[in-house]
Design a protein around this motif. Structure first.
Motif, PDB file in Angstrom:
ATOM      1  N   LEU A 100      55.362  14.662-121.257  1.00 26.55           N
ATOM      2  CA  LEU A 100      54.425  14.562-122.377  1.00 26.55           C
ATOM      3  C   LEU A 100      54.003  15.940-122.890  1.00 26.55           C
ATOM      4  CD1 LEU A 100      52.222  11.565-121.183  1.00 26.55           C
ATOM      5  CD2 LEU A 100      53.875  11.576-123.071  1.00 26.55           C
ATOM      6  N   GLY A 101      53.889  16.895-121.995  1.00 28.59           N
ATOM      7  CA  GLY A 101      53.579  18.271-122.410  1.00 28.59           C
ATOM      8  C   GLY A 101      54.686  18.866-123.256  1.00 28.59           C
ATOM      9  N   SER A 102      55.925  18.594-122.860  1.00 28.43           N
ATOM     10  CA  SER A 102      57.068  19.083-123.645  1.00 28.43           C
ATOM     11  C   SER A 102      57.086  18.459-125.032  1.00 28.43           C
ATOM     12  CB  SER A 102      58.381  18.761-122.927  1.00 28.43           C
ATOM     13  OG  SER A 102      58.418  19.376-121.677  1.00 28.43           O
ATOM     14  N   VAL A 103      56.800  17.170-125.085  1.00 27.43           N
ATOM     15  CA  VAL A 103      56.771  16.466-126.368  1.00 27.43           C
ATOM     16  C   VAL A 103      55.633  17.007-127.230  1.00 27.43           C
ATOM     17  CG1 VAL A 103      56.385  14.222-127.467  1.00 27.43           C
ATOM     18  CG2 VAL A 103      57.846  14.382-125.452  1.00 27.43           C
ATOM     19  N   GLN A 104      54.501  17.268-126.608  1.00 31.22           N
ATOM     20  CA  GLN A 104      53.312  17.736-127.338  1.00 31.22           C
ATOM     21  C   GLN A 104      53.576  19.058-128.048  1.00 31.22           C
ATOM     22  OE1 GLN A 104      50.695  15.719-127.519  1.00 31.22           O
ATOM     23  NE2 GLN A 104      49.730  17.097-128.971  1.00 31.22           N
ATOM     24  N   PHE A 105      54.476  19.871-127.508  1.00 33.04           N
ATOM     25  CA  PHE A 105      54.814  21.151-128.137  1.00 33.04           C
ATOM     26  C   PHE A 105      55.297  20.946-129.573  1.00 33.04           C
ATOM     27  CE2 PHE A 105      57.816  24.585-129.077  1.00 33.04           C
ATOM     28  CZ  PHE A 105      57.021  25.690-128.828  1.00 33.04           C
ATOM     29  N   TYR A 106      55.957  19.823-129.829  1.00 29.73           N
ATOM     30  CA  TYR A 106      56.512  19.535-131.157  1.00 29.73           C
ATOM     31  C   TYR A 106      55.656  18.559-131.957  1.00 29.73           C
ATOM     32  CZ  TYR A 106      60.697  21.718-129.278  1.00 29.73           C
ATOM     33  OH  TYR A 106      61.574  22.599-128.723  1.00 29.73           O
ATOM     34  N   CYS A 107      54.408  18.347-131.555  1.00 29.36           N
ATOM     35  CA  CYS A 107      53.583  17.293-132.159  1.00 29.36           C
ATOM     36  C   CYS A 107      53.443  17.428-133.669  1.00 29.36           C
ATOM     37  CB  CYS A 107      52.220  17.230-131.493  1.00 29.36           C
ATOM     38  SG  CYS A 107      51.187  18.668-131.794  1.00 29.36           S
ATOM     39  N   GLU A 108      53.464  18.618-134.206  1.00 28.32           N
ATOM     40  CA  GLU A 108      53.316  18.803-135.649  1.00 28.32           C
ATOM     41  C   GLU A 108      54.504  18.241-136.418  1.00 28.32           C
ATOM     42  OE1 GLU A 108      52.319  22.811-136.778  1.00 28.32           O
ATOM     43  OE2 GLU A 108      51.181  23.073-134.931  1.00 28.32           O
ATOM     44  N   ILE A 116      53.130   6.374-130.490  1.00 31.68           N
ATOM     45  CA  ILE A 116      54.349   6.214-129.694  1.00 31.68           C
ATOM     46  C   ILE A 116      54.096   6.574-128.226  1.00 31.68           C
ATOM     47  CG2 ILE A 116      56.717   7.064-129.390  1.00 31.68           C
ATOM     48  CD1 ILE A 116      56.775   7.440-132.466  1.00 31.68           C
ATOM     49  N   THR A 117      53.268   7.585-127.990  1.00 34.82           N
ATOM     50  CA  THR A 117      53.029   8.029-126.609  1.00 34.82           C
ATOM     51  C   THR A 117      51.980   7.205-125.874  1.00 34.82           C
ATOM     52  OG1 THR A 117      51.383   9.658-127.301  1.00 34.82           O
ATOM     53  CG2 THR A 117      53.673  10.423-127.088  1.00 34.82           C
ATOM     54  N   GLU A 118      51.254   6.357-126.564  1.00 35.52           N
ATOM     55  CA  GLU A 118      50.158   5.601-125.951  1.00 35.52           C
ATOM     56  C   GLU A 118      50.556   4.865-124.666  1.00 35.52           C
ATOM     57  OE1 GLU A 118      46.539   4.214-124.999  1.00 35.52           O
ATOM     58  OE2 GLU A 118      47.041   5.791-126.423  1.00 35.52           O
ATOM     59  N   SER A 139      58.869   3.484-125.268  1.00 35.41           N
ATOM     60  CA  SER A 139      58.127   4.657-125.722  1.00 35.41           C
ATOM     61  C   SER A 139      58.880   5.940-125.373  1.00 35.41           C
ATOM     62  CB  SER A 139      56.742   4.675-125.072  1.00 35.41           C
ATOM     63  OG  SER A 139      56.079   5.868-125.358  1.00 35.41           O
ATOM     64  N   PHE A 140      59.378   6.004-124.150  1.00 36.06           N
ATOM     65  CA  PHE A 140      60.129   7.176-123.703  1.00 36.06           C
ATOM     66  C   PHE A 140      61.372   7.400-124.567  1.00 36.06           C
ATOM     67  CE2 PHE A 140      63.543   8.813-120.894  1.00 36.06           C
ATOM     68  CZ  PHE A 140      63.038  10.083-120.688  1.00 36.06           C
ATOM     69  N   LEU A 141      62.132   6.340-124.812  1.00 38.67           N
ATOM     70  CA  LEU A 141      63.357   6.463-125.615  1.00 38.67           C
ATOM     71  C   LEU A 141      63.039   6.830-127.060  1.00 38.67           C
ATOM     72  CD1 LEU A 141      65.402   3.455-124.189  1.00 38.67           C
ATOM     73  CD2 LEU A 141      65.724   5.893-123.704  1.00 38.67           C
ATOM     74  N   GLN A 142      61.944   6.310-127.612  1.00 35.69           N
ATOM     75  CA  GLN A 142      61.553   6.675-128.975  1.00 35.69           C
ATOM     76  C   GLN A 142      61.221   8.161-129.060  1.00 35.69           C
ATOM     77  OE1 GLN A 142      58.291   3.938-129.642  1.00 35.69           O
ATOM     78  NE2 GLN A 142      59.533   2.660-131.006  1.00 35.69           N
ATOM     79  N   GLN A 143      60.540   8.660-128.043  1.00 36.07           N
ATOM     80  CA  GLN A 143      60.190  10.076-128.036  1.00 36.07           C
ATOM     81  C   GLN A 143      61.426  10.955-127.907  1.00 36.07           C
ATOM     82  OE1 GLN A 143      56.517  11.031-125.714  1.00 36.07           O
ATOM     83  NE2 GLN A 143      56.526   8.792-125.438  1.00 36.07           N
TER      84      GLN A 143
END
Length: 163
Positions: A100-108, A116-118, A139-143
């Motif tokens: 989730l931290g890695s994904v958050q880096f690209y949140c913008e 999606i992450t809920e 959710s994981f696959l969508q991310q």
């Protein structure tokens, strides 16, 4: 054998810290081993080891390139890693937080990310038992799909306008 030459050969053999060189030195009969020959054997053995290491390194690089070619697909100037070896599904809360931290880096750049992450965020809450269900998998696959989209991973092109 000259006593000085014998002393130098013994001193040299005792100071060598290379197993391959020592093995090569001990294969030579004591009566045939001089300091000059010991130096020559050590040099030849170390040169052969360097060549062998270089060959092994080059072969490993070829194998690594073949593996990476199998795991990647080229988008416009970007290599996207698709295989689960490089982005496996989290198996515990720590690996989930890392993902989730890695994904958050690209949140913008990721639309509707919080929605999606809920399902995954729920697993990180205190006193929640770990249970990876179809909802979390989706959710994981969508991310993963969002992360590999060309809108997120594109190379900079100075000819295009910056938005």
């Amino acid at each position: 054998m000259d006593p000085f030459d014998e002393a130098m050969t013994t001193q040299f053999a005792c100071s060598v810290n290379n197993e391959a060189v020592l093995r090569a030195l001990f294969k030579v009969k004591e009566t045939e081993l001089s300091f000059k020959r010991a130096i020559k054997i050590a040099t030849e053995t170390e040169d052969a080891a360097k060549i062998a290491n270089k060959t092994v390194y080059e072969e490993q690089q070829k194998v690594n390139k073949e593996i990476m070619d199998q795991l990647t697909v080229d988008l416009p100037g970007v290599a996207v890693y698709l295989d689960d070896i490089l982005m496996p599904a989290p198996t515990n809360v720590n690996s989930l937080r890392s993902f989730l931290g890695s994904v958050q880096f690209y949140c913008e750049f990721l639309p509707n990310l919080s929605m999606i992450t809920e399902p995954l965020q729920q697993l990180t809450k205190k006193n929640v038992q770990w249970k990876w269900s179809a909802e979390q998998e989706t959710s994981f696959l969508q991310q993963k799909q969002l992360l590999t989209a060309d809108t997120v991973l594109t190379c900079f092109n100075s000819k295009l306008p910056i938005v």
